[in-house]
Design an enzyme around this catalytic site. Structure first.
Site, short mmCIF file in Angstrom:
data_model
loop_
_atom_site.label_atom_id
_atom_site.label_comp_id
_atom_site.label_asym_id
_atom_site.label_seq_id
_atom_site.Cartn_x
_atom_site.Cartn_y
_atom_site.Cartn_z
N HIS A 21 0.84 -1.20 0.00
CA HIS A 21 0.00 0.00 0.00
C HIS A 21 0.88 1.25 0.00
O HIS A 21 0.71 2.16 -0.83
CB HIS A 21 -0.89 -0.02 1.25
CG HIS A 21 -1.66 1.22 1.50
ND1 HIS A 21 -3.03 1.27 1.45
CD2 HIS A 21 -1.26 2.49 1.81
CE1 HIS A 21 -3.44 2.51 1.72
NE2 HIS A 21 -2.37 3.27 1.96
N GLU A 22 1.84 1.28 0.92
CA GLU A 22 2.74 2.43 1.00
C GLU A 22 3.66 2.51 -0.21
O GLU A 22 4.02 3.60 -0.66
CB GLU A 22 3.56 2.36 2.29
CG GLU A 22 2.74 2.42 3.57
CD GLU A 22 1.93 3.71 3.69
OE1 GLU A 22 2.39 4.75 3.18
OE2 GLU A 22 0.83 3.66 4.28
N HIS A 25 1.99 4.45 -2.90
CA HIS A 25 2.15 5.89 -2.74
C HIS A 25 3.53 6.35 -3.21
O HIS A 25 3.67 7.36 -3.91
CB HIS A 25 2.00 6.27 -1.25
CG HIS A 25 0.62 6.11 -0.72
ND1 HIS A 25 -0.51 6.48 -1.41
CD2 HIS A 25 0.18 5.63 0.48
CE1 HIS A 25 -1.58 6.24 -0.67
NE2 HIS A 25 -1.19 5.71 0.48
N ASP A 217 -38.32 -38.80 -9.84
CA ASP A 217 -37.92 -39.49 -11.08
C ASP A 217 -38.93 -39.24 -12.20
O ASP A 217 -39.26 -40.15 -12.99
CB ASP A 217 -37.79 -41.00 -10.83
CG ASP A 217 -36.71 -41.33 -9.80
OD1 ASP A 217 -35.71 -40.57 -9.75
OD2 ASP A 217 -36.86 -42.31 -9.07
#
Length: 422
Positions: A21-22, A25, A217
């Site tokens: 995630h970082e 950035h 059936d």
């Protein structure tokens, strides 16, 4: 041992997700020319670090996340050197800042999408047509599963059903000759189109013999089922813990033997299936977000000795425990489902327009853009940038509430954890 290995592995996957995630950035910030001075995994004291160019990379002691330091995220940042002012993040166009701030959540979505696709071509994806809730069950064709034994009063503990013991009796439908896989077409004078119709038709009857028309059936027949009165919760009660009323019962359920729980895909067919399953997780994530406030009392109740609601939120501790259980029980697909769902949830949550979340920074950037556009049309002086200091009380409130909620969920996951396996 497998449990602890699985729990540790899941905690590691979360740490990797947050680190990526970082990284999102950092990569987008660097690509646009912003100055990134630090990229660290973890918090607290630094274990080691090294410098490459203008960025310091390193690992810190507490493995509970990470951070990426971009110079001048707000106009109020007072640690920007004069020579770095042109590269301060807040000076860049709104669309570039939006991409940089949104890159973290996009990373989570990419991880989730990759995880879903890998699941699809390896262990398969859950069949979305398989009923997992009461409301889904009620819409299925009335093909029944017949119980040899049923309860007059539902037990509060997990015990075997034996006729003549603890209020258990022989199943009325089985005693009448109905079998697994029979398709019920009429109860009394009521035509049956789905399992919901079947449930409602039984509940409006009186205890005693009632004709059940069925197909087996390809041939139609009628069985006289002697309904008995028993206490049952509402048909749409997924937990089975709601109020119970006296209703007629036949001792039958929905036959799901003909509905696959898992669908398998090849490399190509996995793409649309992954998109469909991913969207389902997105919808469930939004639904979970809406329910968070109403689940807080249930979380608190679980700390005071009450039974833990399996639908209450969990922390990283709880998610890691569930991941450990999945590995211990030999169902790695559950491990990855939790990982995927968690990434989608974090990605969506992080885009909420609240500081200090990334979504808060994005919202402010576009608010400034819209306000400047409006003032220009009104031929008024541009009011300039938002003063983040004026928003600090709200930011602190969000941090305080978020911290308290995290502490509550973490404590509940330790004291009264959720388990997905009996």
């Amino acid at each position: 041992m497998l449990f602890w290995l699985g729990a540790a592995a899941f905690a590691l996957t979360i740490l990797v997700s947050v680190s990526l995630h970082e990284l999102g950035h950092m990569i987008t910030g660097k690509r646009f020319g912003m100055k990134v001075t630090q990229y660290f995994v973890g918090f607290g004291p630094t274990l080691f670090s090294f410098r490459r160019g203008e960025t310091e990379y390193g690992l810190k002691l507490i493995p509970l996340g990470g951070f990426c330091k971009i110079v001048g995220m707000t106009p109020q940042d007072d640690d920007v050197a004069p020579e770095d002012q042109p590269r301060a993040m807040w000076r860049f166009p709104v669309w570039k800042r939006t991409i940089v701030m949104g890159a973290g959540s996009v990373t989570h979505f990419i991880l989730a999408a990759a995880g879903i696709w890998i699941m699809a071509i390896t262990v398969g994806l859950p069949n979305q047509d398989f009923p997992v809730t009461s409301s889904q069950t009620l819409t299925k064709p009335a093909r029944i599963e017949v119980a040899d034994c049923t309860w007059i009063n539902l037990p509060t503990t997990n015990v075997d059903c034996k006729p003549g013991t603890d209020g258990a009796i022989a199943g009325p439908a089985a005693a009448a000759g109905l079998k697994n896989g029979d398709l019920i077409t009429k109860v009394g004078t009521t035509t049956i189109n789905n399992y919901g119709d079947l449930t409602n038709a039984i509940r409006v009857q009186k205890a005693g013999a009632v004709p059940f028309e069925y197909t087996r059936d390809g041939k139609s027949a009628v069985a006289e089922v002697k309904l008995v009165s028993a206490k049952r919760p509402a048909p749409d009660d997924d937990t089975g813990t709601g109020p119970q009323t006296d209703v007629p019962v036949a001792g039958l359920g929905l036959d799901t033997s003909g509905i696959a729980r898992i669908n398998n895909y090849n490399v190509a067919t996995a793409v649309p299936a992954s998109a469909s399953f991913g969207w389902l997780i997105v919808e469930n994530s939004f639904a979970s977000l809406k329910k968070v406030p109403e689940k807080i009392p249930a979380l608190w109740h679980s700390l005071t000795g009450g039974e833990r609601d399996p639908n209450t939120p969990i922390s990283v501790i709880g998610a890691s425990r569930l991941g450990g259980e999945a590995i211990e029980k030999g169902v790695p697909e559950v491990f990855w489902q939790i990982f995927i769902s968690l990434n989608v949830f974090i990605g969506i949550f992080n885009l909420l327009p609240l500081l200090p979340l990334d979504g808060g920074h994005i919202a402010i950037a576009w608010f400034e853009k819209a306000r400047s556009w409006l003032y220009a049309r009104l031929r008024r002086r541009d009011p300039g940038r938002v003063d983040y200091y004026k928003l600090m009380p709200i930011t602190y409130a969000v941090i305080l509430i978020g911290g308290a909620f995290t502490l509550l969920t973490a404590t509940a996951d330790i004291v009264n954890p959720i388990t997905i396996f009996p």
